[in-house]
Scaffold this active site. Structure first.
Site, PDB file in Angstrom:
ATOM      1  N   SER A 151       0.820  -1.208   0.000  1.00  0.00           N
ATOM      2  CA  SER A 151       0.000   0.000   0.000  1.00  0.00           C
ATOM      3  C   SER A 151       0.852   1.254   0.000  1.00  0.00           C
ATOM      4  CB  SER A 151      -0.929   0.017   1.215  1.00  0.00           C
ATOM      5  OG  SER A 151      -1.647   1.228   1.279  1.00  0.00           O
ATOM      6  N   ASP A 152       0.531   2.158  -0.901  1.00  0.00           N
ATOM      7  CA  ASP A 152       1.151   3.480  -0.875  1.00  0.00           C
ATOM      8  C   ASP A 152       0.722   4.184   0.414  1.00  0.00           C
ATOM      9  OD1 ASP A 152       2.586   5.631  -2.067  1.00  0.00           O
ATOM     10  OD2 ASP A 152       0.687   6.601  -2.517  1.00  0.00           O
ATOM     11  N   LYS A 153       1.613   4.996   0.977  1.00  0.00           N
ATOM     12  CA  LYS A 153       1.289   5.687   2.235  1.00  0.00           C
ATOM     13  C   LYS A 153       0.517   6.978   2.008  1.00  0.00           C
ATOM     14  CE  LYS A 153       4.158   8.427   4.398  1.00  0.00           C
ATOM     15  NZ  LYS A 153       3.373   9.665   4.700  1.00  0.00           N
ATOM     16  N   THR A 213      -3.236   7.336   0.798  1.00  0.00           N
ATOM     17  CA  THR A 213      -3.929   6.051   0.864  1.00  0.00           C
ATOM     18  C   THR A 213      -4.090   5.635   2.318  1.00  0.00           C
ATOM     19  OG1 THR A 213      -2.978   5.418  -1.269  1.00  0.00           O
ATOM     20  CG2 THR A 213      -3.926   3.664   0.069  1.00  0.00           C
TER      21      THR A 213
END
Length: 848
Positions: A318-320, A323
């Site tokens: 997951s992109d931080k 997101t």
């Protein structure tokens, strides 16, 4: 001029003046209209190349592949021997499969085209000494353009004139805060100007931009679908089984001196029965219906196979920024210095801000102030006489204030700059530096605040700590995803301290490694690092791509979320690329799923729904295997043992229609999602299908024997020693009431059993427990009833086959008994597979 292509590294190293000369441009005049037109012809439009394939070619491609080839061969053979009924049905199945695949690709293509249209932009360009507003696609290298607040940069540029530009590159690099740019710096296409105005020279357009090169990496990313592999593997199994049995039939027929033409004709019919012609259509419809269900939960599917892939996903990268976090700075806390209080730090920090500038740091401080009613009243008693906006060179803002005590000044900015400005810096330096270090360890950014005292000397007031906080639902969402067997890894371009603090807050784990360590590690160590790490910081686009690639090579099914251009290559490479809400068109184009709600909250619903869809597809696969084996084994064994064709060609063709097409309603069936990631465990799928199929073969032989030797002309009463046996009396009553069956009617009786009992097998294949343990969907029940009523009517009155009247009712009773016994055999088979040491090895699962 000769075509000149300047890459990013060269643009960085070349001074603005030299770059202007190299591109044969002029700062005051820009390019002449004639020169711009010439360059447009040489460089092409400033847009990404998009390969347009004709709809006809796209449609025809769906006739190429292992399963289409098998269906096409069957159709050709049917035409050669003039079995036109078979030919018509097989051709219909072939075109139905092709149409479904084409329709889904067409929808996805239209969605992407619509997204690209939304990004059309204009640019302020100097041509022939005049400033013009042109379409961004008309820009060429050498153009002089003006970039102002709110502009989306239309190309890769070198900044040449102006004080500064504050550029938001979050969509490109993942950096959550805007970046300061000055003369001599470069800025990328797709980034957004947040402050300042500058003139720039265009050096990269179209595919020769940061965005364009990322798009190229996207186009090169290829990942095979587990779904297609599963379909081919099941098809290969059924075709191999058919080839073996057909070979036996042909050899036996030749040995018995039967008509070779008759043997070939029936061998073809068996081939038609074995080819899973409707399988791609049924599975595609199941996924298409599932995609509609997922869209209601705010997950838009652009590639159908992503549904099946998500069901098996075991790692989510997951992109931080944007997101897991809000991509919105907030004030985390205050650290007053000396006699100052927290309220002083907030008030003076807010008075050194200006709401109209829409600076993200100013906005965060002002929002915090607005929440404090008392401070707001105090602020109203202070007037801002003068304001100096943020200066990237001085790295601070200043304001002149006036209240009842007179005039004074306030400033805020980089802590070291404010500390140096303060006259009391020697007294407070140690304390301030310690606080800055402590905040840094917590992943917080700090801002210094100062004001002038009674004698006009600057005093350090305190520090404001800022952070981009996690979304309110991120921690709970990640916890729910991990409870479903999906490990979440955080991938970010931010510094390690910031990444670790965010990971700690959402309970991902704090084993966050710098991406540079991955690049320097050998292959085996890299695999161990990626698997054990909770996430990676300071990540560039190639790192994200590499992380996904490493995980895939170690047999993980990988999901990747993102919203920026920098995420696009990894989104395309991942098994399930997920573009989150607000994503750029590059991310949406590369992704297989697009979320229309912010954050990750949609992911849990999407995982559960995808696993339910997978259950439906697996149920159909087991059903298809069992039914094919029922028809093949029964028919071939009957030919070998009794030297008779127990069903004719038209019956087998009708079986394909009345058994497969109603089963498309399985797309609406009720299913329970598995708490663990799904996999195509082919040993179990084929094994359970075989148990159901072989059990059904035994019952089908039972109907055949009853029809031939109990109700038919082959009845041998002498076989019973006791001529008054109750079974003889029962038989006499049945045949006197409903009539004796001839061979053609026995064939109809067998067809009725294959169609009715065979179709009921789907209720067994759809669950691991007893057939009633999960209530079947109403559409599946309705489609099954309607289909079997039609079959019953055909058998009762005799359409294309001999009628058997009320014997159909007996078949229904027999089929229900068969269903209960076969279900018991299924339960026993599952227990054997799950508890007696039968294991699924790697080669049993559908891997790359």
């Amino acid at each position: 001029m000769e075509l000149v292509l300047i890459d990013t590294n060269k643009a960085k190293d070349t001074s603005p003046g030299d770059l202007v000369k190299e591109l044969s441009s002029n700062l005051t005049e820009g390019l002449s209209p004639e020169e711009a037109k010439k360059r447009f012809g040489e460089y092409g439009p400033n847009e990404l190349e998009e390969k347009h394939e004709s709809a006809i070619i796209k449609f025809l491609k769906n006739f190429w592949g292992p399963i289409p080839w098998m269906i096409e061969i069957a159709a050709i053979l049917s035409a050669c021997i003039q079995h036109w009924d078979d030919f018509g049905i097989i051709t219909f199945l072939l075109f139905l499969n092709a149409f479904i695949e084409f329709f889904q690709e067409y929808k996805a293509g239209n969605a992407i085209a619509a997204l690209k249209e939304k990004l059309a932009s204009k640019a302020r360009v100097r041509r022939g000494g005049k400033w013009l507003d042109l379409e961004a696609k008309d820009l060429v290298p050498g153009d002089i353009i003006r970039v102002r607040l709110g502009d989306v940069l239309p190309a890769d540029v070198k900044l040449i004139e102006g004080d500064y530009l504050l550029v938001d590159e979050a969509a490109l690099t993942g950096e959550s805060l805007p970046v300061e740019k000055h003369s001599g710096d470069i800025a990328y296409s797709g980034s957004v100007a947040k402050q300042g105005e500058m003139n720039c020279i265009v050096y990269g357009t179209g595919t020769n931009t940061f965005f364009g090169r990322t798009a190229k990496l996207v186009s090169e990313a290829k990942t095979d679908s587990h779904f297609q592999k599963a379909v081919v593997k099941i098809g290969d199994y059924l075709i191999a089984l058919n080839f073996l049995l057909v070979t036996v039939v042909v050899i036996v027929g030749i040995c018995r001196h039967q008509s070779i033409w008759e043997v070939i004709q029936f061998a073809l019919v068996l081939t038609v029965a074995a080819i899973p012609a409707a399988m791609p259509a049924v599975l595609s419809v199941t996924m298409a219906v599932g995609a509609l269900m997922m869209s209601k939960k705010k997950a838009i599917i652009s590639k159908l196979v992503a549904i099946e892939e998500m069901a098996g996903m075991d790692i989510l990268c997951s992109d931080k920024t944007g997101t897991i976090t809000k991509n919105q700075l907030i004030v985390r806390g205050f650290n007053p210095i000396g006699d100052f209080k927290e309220d002083d730090v907030l008030l003076y920090g807010a008075m050194a801000s200006k709401e109209e500038d829409r600076d993200p740091i100013d906005d965060a401080i002002l929002v915090k102030l607005e929440a404090d009613k008392d401070l707001n009243e105090k602020k109203n008693g202070i007037s801002q006489v003068d304001f100096k906006p943020f200066d990237p060179i001085a790295k601070k803002t200043e304001a002149t204030l006036k209240d009842s005590s007179g005039e004074y000044h306030v400033a805020k900015g980089a802590p070291q700059v404010i500390l140096k400005l303060s006259d009391n810096h020697d007294d407070v330096a140690d304390e301030v530096n310690k606080l800055i270090e402590e905040c840094g360890e917590k992943g917080l950014r700090t801002l210094g605040v100062a004001k002038t005292g009674d004698k006009g000397k600057w005093l350090f007031v305190g520090l404001i700590s800022l952070e981009d906080p996690p979304r309110d639902d991120s921690a709970e969402t990640i916890k729910n995803a991990e409870s479903l067997g999906v490990q979440v890894k955080m991938i970010t371009g931010d510094h390690g301290a910031i990444a670790k603090e965010t990971a700690r807050q959402v309970n991902i784990g704090t084993n966050i490694l710098p991406a540079s360590e991955l690049s320097d590690a050998p292959d085996r160590k890299a695999i161990r690092m990626v698997e054990k790490a909770d996430g990676f910081s300071e990540v560039f686009p190639e790192h994200k791509y590499e992380i996904v690639d490493v995980l895939q090579k170690n047999h993980h099914i990988v999901g990747m979320t993102g919203d920026g251009v920098n995420d696009a290559p990894a989104l395309k490479k991942a098994d399930i690329g997920i573009a989150v809400d607000g994503a750029t068109d590059a991310a949406k184009s590369a992704a297989a799923i697009v979320f229309t709600l912010p954050g990750l909250s949609v992911i849990v619903d999407a995982i559960r729904e995808s696993r339910r869809i997978f259950q439906r597809m697996q149920s159909y696969a087991i059903y298809r295997i069992s039914e094919t084996q029922d028809v093949l084994f029964f028919t071939v064994l009957a030919i070998l043992i009794f030297n008779q064709y127990p069903v004719d060609a038209i019956m087998i063709v009708m079986l394909a229609v009345f058994n497969d097409f109603p089963i498309m309603s399985i797309a609406y069936d009720n299913a329970v999602s598995n708490p663990k990631p799904e996999q195509w465990k082919m040993t179990r799928v084929i094994g359970i299908g075989t148990v159901l199929g072989v059990t059904n073969v035994i019952f089908t032989f039972g109907v055949y024997i009853i029809g031939m030797y109990f109700l038919g002309t082959e009845w041998k009463q002498a076989a019973f020693a006791d001529q008054n046996h109750w079974l003889i009396g029962f038989r006499d009553w049945v045949v006197s009431t409903f009539g004796t069956l001839n061979f053609r009617q026995v064939q109809t009786l067998v067809f009725a059993e294959l169609a009715i009992a065979g179709n009921l097998t789907v209720f067994l294949a759809r669950v691991r427990g007893p057939w009633w343990s999960i209530r079947p969907g109403k559409w599946l029940v309705l489609a099954t009833i309607v289909s079997k009523l039609i079959v019953s009517a055909i058998c009762f009155w005799g359409l294309l086959i001999k009628p058997i009247g009320w014997y159909v009712a007996g078949v229904w009773i027999y089929a229900c008994l068969q269903m209960l016994i076969t279900d018991s055999m299924k339960l026993l088979a599952y227990r054997l597979f799950d508890h007696t040491g039968i294991k699924f090895h790697r080669h049993d699962k559908v891997h790359r």
